[in-house]
Each structure stands twice: as C-alpha cells, then as structure tokens.
Motif scaffolding. Structure first.
Motif, PDB file in Angstrom:
ATOM      1  N   VAL A 316      32.695 -24.020 -11.109  1.00 41.89           N
ATOM      2  CA  VAL A 316      33.315 -24.067  -9.787  1.00 41.89           C
ATOM      3  C   VAL A 316      32.382 -24.796  -8.838  1.00 41.89           C
ATOM      4  N   GLY A 317      32.925 -25.711  -8.055  1.00 40.59           N
ATOM      5  CA  GLY A 317      32.129 -26.449  -7.070  1.00 40.59           C
ATOM      6  C   GLY A 317      32.560 -26.124  -5.655  1.00 40.59           C
ATOM      7  N   PHE A 318      31.658 -26.294  -4.729  1.00 41.57           N
ATOM      8  CA  PHE A 318      31.938 -26.031  -3.314  1.00 41.57           C
ATOM      9  C   PHE A 318      31.538 -27.245  -2.487  1.00 41.57           C
ATOM     10  N   PHE A 319      32.321 -27.531  -1.443  1.00 42.35           N
ATOM     11  CA  PHE A 319      31.972 -28.605  -0.528  1.00 42.35           C
ATOM     12  C   PHE A 319      30.750 -28.194   0.295  1.00 42.35           C
ATOM     13  N   LYS A 329      32.098 -14.979  -0.894  1.00 42.23           N
ATOM     14  CA  LYS A 329      33.043 -14.051  -1.506  1.00 42.23           C
ATOM     15  C   LYS A 329      33.400 -14.483  -2.930  1.00 42.23           C
ATOM     16  N   VAL A 330      33.572 -15.797  -3.134  1.00 40.87           N
ATOM     17  CA  VAL A 330      33.874 -16.295  -4.485  1.00 40.87           C
ATOM     18  C   VAL A 330      32.710 -15.986  -5.426  1.00 40.87           C
ATOM     19  N   LYS A 335      31.299 -14.053 -11.700  1.00 40.96           N
ATOM     20  CA  LYS A 335      29.945 -14.065 -12.241  1.00 40.96           C
ATOM     21  C   LYS A 335      29.441 -15.482 -12.314  1.00 40.96           C
ATOM     22  N   GLU A 336      28.252 -15.722 -11.711  1.00 35.94           N
ATOM     23  CA  GLU A 336      27.708 -17.086 -11.699  1.00 35.94           C
ATOM     24  C   GLU A 336      27.144 -17.436 -13.074  1.00 35.94           C
TER      25      GLU A 336
END
Length: 336
Positions: A316-319, A329-330, A335-336
């Motif tokens: 998962v990526g985030f801007f 929250k994500v 779980k990372e």
C-alpha cells in the motif's frame, strides 16, 4: 415578596454571568481516559459533555510542547465528549498534563470561526483565496486587536477535516477584516474551524487603509503605532488578496502551467498460478454407499486469476501530501 423578587433577579444575573465565565483546570492524560488509539485523551466535564458550542483552549504543561487541538468525539451511545488530540497523530503519553481553559458558550470575545466557501473572499472581491476572512464585530476595523486561537475539530457537527499546518493572521486594510491562512500557502479546507479568544479589541480604525499591523502567530500583541515598525503597504491595482509585505501575483497567470499527457498502455495483469480447487469429500449414506455432494460455484469464482490468494502480501502506498490521520488509521488496522 419584593425581597424574593430581587433575590431571583440577582440569581438569574449571577447564573448568566457564570455561563460566560472562563473556567480553567489541569487535565492529566491517563489510561482510563485514553481514546482514538492513544492519540487523544477524553475530557470528562459535565458542562462540556454533549456541548459542541463550547470554546476551548489547551496548552501542554511539559517542556516538549506537543501540538494539539480540541476534538469533539462520540464516546458512548448518544454521548459526545471533547478530547485533546495530537495534531501529528502521535500518542499522548499517560501522565501528560494540559492546562485547559474553556467557556461553556460563545460570547462577544470568544467564538469559533469556521472556514467556508463564502468567507474565502470579501464582498467586493470574488476571487477565491487559500485562506479565510473573519467577519466578527469585535475584530472588524480593529487592526490593533490582540487575540489567540486554538483549532476546533467537530466532524460529527459540521464535517470537514482538521488542519495539520501552522497558520498566520493578517489584517486586510482595504476590507477591514482579519485574514487567516496556512504559513506554507496550502489551502485551508472548508469546515476547518478555530476558536478565537480576543484579549484586547484595540482601537477602531475609522479610515481603513492607513494601518497594516500583522500579529504574531505565537504571541499576538497590540500594535499601537504600526506605521513606525512596518512600511506603509497598499493594494496593487487590479490585484486582490490579504495585505502582506509581498506583492500578490495575479490569479490568472498561467505562464508556469505545463500540459501533461498520460501515455495509454494495454499492459495486462501478470500471469497467476492457477488455483486447483479442493476435492469435495463425498457423503456416506446409512447403507454404506457413497453419494456425491452438491456444490455451488459463486459467480466471482470464475475470476480467480484476478483475486488475491490467502497469504499474499499487498503493498500500500500513500501520497506525501495525503491526510496523516487517515494514513495512521490504515497503518493501525493493517499489519505493516
């Protein structure tokens, strides 16, 4: 009878005064009042519970000043409480103490300002800006006003998100209004709100346009003779915006605009290892015979090549400029 009437009038007057009186106390974060996955601490005061109109201001009583805001949050069925929430989503450590000042309701010197599309500009100026004009009788035409502020987030009442950036206030000499904006010039989102605490209204300016004091975002103070410390500033002809020390560029300048064309591709999904369905165990009847078991294949089972298998890792990526609250929250629930 007359004494009773006078007593009731005095009681009503005292009650009215107390309702607008400032209350102050020390709040300590504990495990019992921990909320928001540790990023906020609940304030349990009967006068504030289920009271979205309360005006709060909080400071941290520690050397390491944690940036916080007031967050109106649902806690139990039909119950809402104010909480102290960290702006950077860091955990509020149990034992942290805060000085909390509040008014149970707004008054002439204590109110909440909410950013809307309507207050992005003043009447004679219809060009949207990245900040918000404050229209309040105690501040209008008062360039020498001194006031403090504190962010107020109540998404269940007015929606919107909170602002994670530091803000500044400037006085617009043409409109006679105070203007708030982010220091980094990012746009203030609609429904962002700040509690305003006026400590001194200063003198009224009868002829706007001659004074242009700018209060400090950290320690606002009254400027009696702003022209002695700041050069006179006038609004550029044909350009609009809050009066600052910099010339405001025209909003229609597209000289630095670049056109980007997305390249279309027809890349297909990478090949997936075919999934072999598990064999169905037959049923043994009462006579010892074997009976086939009826199975149902769901419509989506025909698209297994496009599905994630159990145990697969999803990246998962985030801007970089995305909302930190949503990101945290994500990360918390995945779980990372």
């Amino acid at each position: 009878m007359q004494h009773l009437k006078l007593f009731l009038q005095a009681l009503i007057l005292v009650t009215a005064l107390n309702s607008h009186a400032q209350k102050q106390f020390t709040h300590t974060a504990t495990k019992a009042n921990n909320w928001c996955n540790g990023t906020c601490t609940l304030v349990d005061i009967p006068e504030l519970n289920n009271n979205p109109g309360a005006i709060l201001r909080v400071t941290t009583n520690t050397t390491d000043k944690q940036s916080v805001m007031a967050y109106y949050v649902p806690t139990k069925k039909n119950t809402f409480q104010w909480s102290i929430m960290s702006l950077d989503n860091s955990v509020i450590v149990p034992g942290t103490q805060f000085s909390l000042q509040y008014y149970a309701s707004a008054d002439d010197n204590h109110f909440v300002h909410v950013v809307t599309r309507e207050n992005n500009f003043v009447n004679e100026d219809k060009i949207k800006k990245k900040g918000s004009y404050i229209d309040h009788p105690t501040l209008n035409n008062h360039p020498g006003a001194a006031f403090t502020y504190f962010q107020n987030w109540a998404p269940t009442i007015r929606g919107g998100v909170y602002n994670k950036y530091e803000i500044q206030f400037q006085y617009d000499v043409v409109s006679g209004r105070w203007f708030m904006s982010n220091n980094n010039q990012k746009e203030l989102g609609n429904s962002t709100a700040y509690n305003i605490f006026i400590t001194n209204a200063g003198n009224t300016v009868a002829d706007p346009g001659k004074k242009d004091p700018v209060i400090s975002k950290k320690d606002p103070k009254i400027i009696l003779n702003p022209e002695d410390s700041l050069p006179p500033i006038t609004r550029p002809v044909g350009k609009t915006g809050p009066i600052t020390k910099k010339t405001i560029a025209p909003s229609y300048d597209f000289s630095k605009t670049h056109i980007c064309i997305d390249k279309q591709t027809n890349n297909s999904l990478p090949p997936r290892i075919p999934v072999t369905p598990q064999r169905v165990i037959p049923k043994i009847n009462s006579t010892g015979g074997i009976e086939p078991v009826t199975t149902i294949i769901q419509p989506l089972s025909g698209e297994t090549a496009k599905m994630w298998r159990a145990g697969d890792t999803i990246t998962v990526g985030f801007f970089s400029d995305g909302d930190e609250f949503v990101t945290s929250k994500v990360k918390h629930f995945v779980k990372e």
